[in-house]
Design an enzyme around this catalytic site. Structure first.
Site, PDB file in Angstrom:
ATOM      1  N   HIS A   1       0.851  -1.195   0.000  1.00  0.00           N
ATOM      2  CA  HIS A   1       0.000   0.000   0.000  1.00  0.00           C
ATOM      3  C   HIS A   1       0.884   1.241   0.000  1.00  0.00           C
ATOM      4  O   HIS A   1       1.521   1.553   1.003  1.00  0.00           O
ATOM      5  CB  HIS A   1      -0.891  -0.073   1.248  1.00  0.00           C
TER       6      HIS A   1
ATOM      7  N   MET B   1     -10.285   3.374   3.167  1.00  0.00           N
ATOM      8  CA  MET B   1      -9.651   3.654   4.448  1.00  0.00           C
ATOM      9  C   MET B   1     -10.732   3.939   5.485  1.00  0.00           C
ATOM     10  O   MET B   1     -11.592   4.804   5.274  1.00  0.00           O
ATOM     11  CB  MET B   1      -8.705   4.842   4.345  1.00  0.00           C
TER      12      MET B   1
ATOM     13  N   GLY C   1      -1.833   7.011   8.396  1.00  0.00           N
ATOM     14  CA  GLY C   1      -0.590   7.526   8.950  1.00  0.00           C
ATOM     15  C   GLY C   1      -0.103   6.741  10.144  1.00  0.00           C
ATOM     16  O   GLY C   1       1.079   6.445  10.256  1.00  0.00           O
TER      17      GLY C   1
ATOM     18  N   GLY D   1      -3.599   1.807  15.189  1.00  0.00           N
ATOM     19  CA  GLY D   1      -4.259   1.913  16.475  1.00  0.00           C
ATOM     20  C   GLY D   1      -5.376   2.923  16.558  1.00  0.00           C
ATOM     21  O   GLY D   1      -5.863   3.219  17.653  1.00  0.00           O
TER      22      GLY D   1
ATOM     23  N   GLY E   1      -4.125  -4.684  11.837  1.00  0.00           N
ATOM     24  CA  GLY E   1      -2.779  -4.532  12.371  1.00  0.00           C
ATOM     25  C   GLY E   1      -2.736  -4.780  13.855  1.00  0.00           C
ATOM     26  O   GLY E   1      -2.450  -5.888  14.315  1.00  0.00           O
TER      27      GLY E   1
END
Length: 218
Positions: free
Chosen positions: A67, A138, A143, A146, A198
């Site tokens: 990505h 998104m 950026g 969490g 993630g």
């Protein structure tokens, strides 16, 4: 329908031991891994370059979902393709000629992907879907990992799924940002088939069970 896929994001892994983070994904039965490339300009963070991808590629059979969160992605497409990326996804906001870039990605032997940020209207990617193997929504502002999941972005997923069905296309619909055990099913119900996780994956006590739940066919 595309089979569901969980793509663990190694952005949430241990950056001092990325090969170990890759192996953790493989040990959980993952077939994909998501690799976030950030330039410190398009997004306020710096991550990996083509050499990192090449070094990881040498020890892994996983599908590298790469990505590019970079301004002007065109100069980076070939280096990442040569480094071993299996798919390369670019932001519609990052280039004035996204359709050309998507075709260049395919010409280099990679799957092509187009992505849009939360403030960007879905209409900006609709003309590009014929050149894309993947459309990424998104569900956070990109950026940093969490962040909290933005449920309102699922309307874009629903639109993409409707367009895909109407036009008879086969592109994957991916969601990235804040996806976890509590909300991935909302993404699936909206039409997503590819789920980037993630923090939720790497901190999950039963990673294989999480992956199996996401990839179970219904």
């Amino acid at each position: 329908m595309n089979p569901p896929v969980l793509a663990p994001s190694i952005l949430a892994g241990n950056h001092a031991h990325l090969a170990d983070s890759l192996q953790i994904a493989a040990d959980a039965g993952a077939s994909w891994v998501h690799i976030d490339i950030m330039d410190g300009h398009f997004v306020p963070n710096l991550t990996f370059g083509p050499q990192t991808v090449a070094d990881l590629r040498g020890g892994s059979p996983l599908f590298f979902d790469t990505h590019l969160m970079v301004s002007n992605p065109d100069p980076f497409v070939e280096p990442f393709a040569r480094s071993g990326a299996d798919s390369i996804t670019i932001h519609v906001e990052a280039t004035p000629y996204p359709s050309r870039t998507l075709r260049d990605i395919r010409n280099l032997g990679c799957k092509s992907g187009i992505v849009l940020n939360p403030p960007t209207d879905i209409s900006s990617v609709l003309p590009l879907l014929g050149d894309a193997d993947l459309a990424l929504v998104m569900t956070v502002n990109p950026g940093f990992g969490g962040q909290a999941f933005m449920q309102d972005q699922l309307r874009k997923v629903e639109t993409l799924a409707a367009v895909r069905d109407r036009l008879g296309l086969a592109f994957r619909i991916e969601v990235d940002g804040g996806v976890n055990s509590e909300n991935w099913s909302l993404c699936r119900d909206a039409g997503a088939d590819t789920f980037v996780a993630g923090t939720a994956f790497y901190k999950h006590p039963e990673k294989a069970a999480f992956r199996k739940a996401v990839e179970a066919k219904i």
